[in-house]
Design a protein around this motif. Sequence first.
Motif, PDB file in Angstrom:
ATOM      1  N   ASN A 100       0.859  -1.180   0.000  1.00  0.00           N
ATOM      2  CA  ASN A 100       0.000   0.000   0.000  1.00  0.00           C
ATOM      3  C   ASN A 100       0.901   1.238   0.000  1.00  0.00           C
ATOM      4  N   SER A 101       1.297   1.647  -1.178  1.00  0.00           N
ATOM      5  CA  SER A 101       2.257   2.750  -1.290  1.00  0.00           C
ATOM      6  C   SER A 101       1.671   4.081  -0.807  1.00  0.00           C
ATOM      7  N   THR A 102       0.357   4.225  -0.893  1.00  0.00           N
ATOM      8  CA  THR A 102      -0.258   5.482  -0.446  1.00  0.00           C
ATOM      9  C   THR A 102      -0.094   5.669   1.056  1.00  0.00           C
ATOM     10  N   ASN A 103      -0.382   4.618   1.833  1.00  0.00           N
ATOM     11  CA  ASN A 103      -0.225   4.716   3.281  1.00  0.00           C
ATOM     12  C   ASN A 103       1.246   4.843   3.676  1.00  0.00           C
ATOM     13  N   ILE A 104       2.130   4.171   2.943  1.00  0.00           N
ATOM     14  CA  ILE A 104       3.559   4.298   3.238  1.00  0.00           C
ATOM     15  C   ILE A 104       4.018   5.736   3.002  1.00  0.00           C
ATOM     16  N   PHE A 105       3.569   6.320   1.897  1.00  0.00           N
ATOM     17  CA  PHE A 105       3.944   7.709   1.611  1.00  0.00           C
ATOM     18  C   PHE A 105       3.376   8.654   2.664  1.00  0.00           C
ATOM     19  N   LEU A 106       2.136   8.412   3.101  1.00  0.00           N
ATOM     20  CA  LEU A 106       1.514   9.265   4.107  1.00  0.00           C
ATOM     21  C   LEU A 106       2.246   9.158   5.445  1.00  0.00           C
ATOM     22  N   ALA A 107       2.573   7.929   5.853  1.00  0.00           N
ATOM     23  CA  ALA A 107       3.290   7.742   7.116  1.00  0.00           C
ATOM     24  C   ALA A 107       4.698   8.327   7.043  1.00  0.00           C
ATOM     25  N   SER A 108       5.355   8.169   5.890  1.00  0.00           N
ATOM     26  CA  SER A 108       6.705   8.722   5.733  1.00  0.00           C
ATOM     27  C   SER A 108       6.682  10.246   5.764  1.00  0.00           C
ATOM     28  N   THR A 109       5.637  10.843   5.199  1.00  0.00           N
ATOM     29  CA  THR A 109       5.505  12.294   5.253  1.00  0.00           C
ATOM     30  C   THR A 109       5.349  12.778   6.686  1.00  0.00           C
ATOM     31  N   CYS A 110       4.523  12.075   7.466  1.00  0.00           N
ATOM     32  CA  CYS A 110       4.355  12.432   8.882  1.00  0.00           C
ATOM     33  C   CYS A 110       5.675  12.291   9.629  1.00  0.00           C
ATOM     34  N   TRP A 111       6.413  11.218   9.325  1.00  0.00           N
ATOM     35  CA  TRP A 111       7.711  11.011   9.979  1.00  0.00           C
ATOM     36  C   TRP A 111       8.676  12.148   9.662  1.00  0.00           C
ATOM     37  N   TYR A 112       8.760  12.544   8.404  1.00  0.00           N
ATOM     38  CA  TYR A 112       9.706  13.584   8.007  1.00  0.00           C
ATOM     39  C   TYR A 112       9.346  14.930   8.628  1.00  0.00           C
ATOM     40  N   LEU A 113       8.061  15.265   8.617  1.00  0.00           N
ATOM     41  CA  LEU A 113       7.646  16.554   9.156  1.00  0.00           C
ATOM     42  C   LEU A 113       7.892  16.651  10.657  1.00  0.00           C
ATOM     43  N   ILE A 114       7.667  15.558  11.374  1.00  0.00           N
ATOM     44  CA  ILE A 114       7.833  15.604  12.825  1.00  0.00           C
ATOM     45  C   ILE A 114       9.304  15.617  13.221  1.00  0.00           C
ATOM     46  N   PHE A 115      10.156  14.928  12.494  1.00  0.00           N
ATOM     47  CA  PHE A 115      11.559  14.817  12.878  1.00  0.00           C
ATOM     48  C   PHE A 115      12.443  15.896  12.258  1.00  0.00           C
ATOM     49  N   TYR A 116      12.137  16.320  11.033  1.00  0.00           N
ATOM     50  CA  TYR A 116      13.094  17.132  10.294  1.00  0.00           C
ATOM     51  C   TYR A 116      12.541  18.479   9.825  1.00  0.00           C
ATOM     52  N   TYR A 117      11.341  18.829  10.236  1.00  0.00           N
ATOM     53  CA  TYR A 117      10.828  20.145   9.840  1.00  0.00           C
ATOM     54  C   TYR A 117      11.655  21.232  10.530  1.00  0.00           C
ATOM     55  N   PRO A 118      11.975  22.317   9.823  1.00  0.00           N
ATOM     56  CA  PRO A 118      12.845  23.353  10.410  1.00  0.00           C
ATOM     57  C   PRO A 118      12.281  23.906  11.715  1.00  0.00           C
ATOM     58  N   ARG A 119      13.188  24.028  12.690  1.00  0.00           N
ATOM     59  CA  ARG A 119      12.891  24.591  14.010  1.00  0.00           C
ATOM     60  C   ARG A 119      11.815  23.820  14.768  1.00  0.00           C
ATOM     61  N   ASN A 120      11.574  22.589  14.382  1.00  0.00           N
ATOM     62  CA  ASN A 120      10.594  21.729  15.067  1.00  0.00           C
ATOM     63  C   ASN A 120       9.208  22.363  15.120  1.00  0.00           C
ATOM     64  N   MET A 121       8.882  23.170  14.126  1.00  0.00           N
ATOM     65  CA  MET A 121       7.601  23.859  14.146  1.00  0.00           C
ATOM     66  C   MET A 121       6.433  22.885  14.022  1.00  0.00           C
ATOM     67  N   PHE A 122       6.570  21.877  13.170  1.00  0.00           N
ATOM     68  CA  PHE A 122       5.472  20.921  12.993  1.00  0.00           C
ATOM     69  C   PHE A 122       5.269  20.089  14.258  1.00  0.00           C
ATOM     70  N   TYR A 123       6.356  19.693  14.888  1.00  0.00           N
ATOM     71  CA  TYR A 123       6.253  18.928  16.143  1.00  0.00           C
ATOM     72  C   TYR A 123       5.591  19.765  17.233  1.00  0.00           C
ATOM     73  N   LYS A 124       5.946  21.035  17.307  1.00  0.00           N
ATOM     74  CA  LYS A 124       5.342  21.906  18.310  1.00  0.00           C
ATOM     75  C   LYS A 124       3.855  22.112  18.047  1.00  0.00           C
ATOM     76  N   CYS A 125       3.469  22.203  16.781  1.00  0.00           N
ATOM     77  CA  CYS A 125       2.038  22.352  16.461  1.00  0.00           C
ATOM     78  C   CYS A 125       1.263  21.094  16.849  1.00  0.00           C
ATOM     79  N   CYS A 126       1.832  19.933  16.555  1.00  0.00           N
ATOM     80  CA  CYS A 126       1.146  18.684  16.907  1.00  0.00           C
ATOM     81  C   CYS A 126       1.118  18.453  18.405  1.00  0.00           C
ATOM     82  N   SER A 127       2.075  19.041  19.141  1.00  0.00           N
ATOM     83  CA  SER A 127       2.102  18.886  20.591  1.00  0.00           C
ATOM     84  C   SER A 127       1.167  19.855  21.294  1.00  0.00           C
ATOM     85  N   PHE A 128       0.560  20.780  20.565  1.00  0.00           N
ATOM     86  CA  PHE A 128      -0.428  21.687  21.157  1.00  0.00           C
ATOM     87  C   PHE A 128      -1.580  20.854  21.719  1.00  0.00           C
ATOM     88  N   LEU A 129      -1.897  21.061  22.989  1.00  0.00           N
ATOM     89  CA  LEU A 129      -2.776  20.144  23.724  1.00  0.00           C
ATOM     90  C   LEU A 129      -4.127  19.902  23.056  1.00  0.00           C
TER      91      LEU A 129
END
Length: 324
Positions: A100-129
């Motif tokens: 299922n390449s679609t789900n793999i691409f979606l999960a990989s996108t989430c992984w990249y944004l959370i780990f490697y987005y500049p200044r951890n902005m995406f991680y901070k947004c997702c951590s908003f309560l």
Amino acid sequence: PSLANLQAHTTAPSIAQVVACAMESLQELSLRFSEISMFPFFDTAHYLCSVLSLREQPGAMEVASRSPIACWFSAMLYCFGGGILSSMMLAEPPVAFLANSTNIFLASTCWYLIFYYPRNMFYKCCSFLPLRLMLAGMKEVTRTWKILNGVLHANSRFSDAWIIMIAIGWARGAGGGLISNFEQLVRGVWKPETNELLKMSYPVKVTLIGAVLFTLQQTQHLPVSRHSLMLMYSSFLVATKVTMMLAHSTSSPFAPFEAVLGRMVFGLEQTSSDIKSEACVSSNDTGLASKPVVHECSDSTATSDAVEREISTVTRERLTKKAD
């Protein structure tokens, strides 16, 4: 009296009609709820929560900076661990989730944004309560679908084999936790004491209970419709998860029941007391050899004190004689 009887006859059917209308609305709601598609929104929430949990593990950021491939593989184990474990248990290809390449691409996108987005902005947004609470609730809904799909898939392979149905439903819904030791090896960590079978976390426990419930419903031992059970179980999961996150609680809500059942069925407290008594006995046995030494030391100390007292008395007598 006739007017009172007329009012009673007119109000009684209205109450019954309200109850019947409420039950019908609840049935329609549960039926519509069971027809919700998990892709893409609920699956995205599941991937985001899984990768967030990985990032918050000790040493995860060091692995991400040192080896992005190992970090990505760990993230895929977090996201698709249930499918991998259930496929291995049914002698199916464990890499089938890669088809299922679609789900793999979606999960990989989430992984990249959370780990490697500049200044951890995406991680901070997702951590908003508020957003984190919504994502966690959506992830718990996907747990219900995973358990049900695992039970149905096992039933298609082994009809009415309820133990296999429970095992596959449990693995499909909580596979990420059950294979946590293997995932830790990918990151270079070996902690066998964190095995979920030794000390189950709340998600693993509640998934096992859900697998039992859906298996009983599938084998017609639980007199409730499937869509009603899906709604009730999902509501319980979401309410419990949100409450635990708001209260910052890590203890399981099943702890009091586990303590009672442990005492009644397995005698856990009695066993622990027996172990303590055995430990005390063994320590007393090993300490017998040291006791004479202690007594000898105390006797020698007492003897030396007596000698010092005699010397001091003799010295005082001589001094008094000289003074006289």
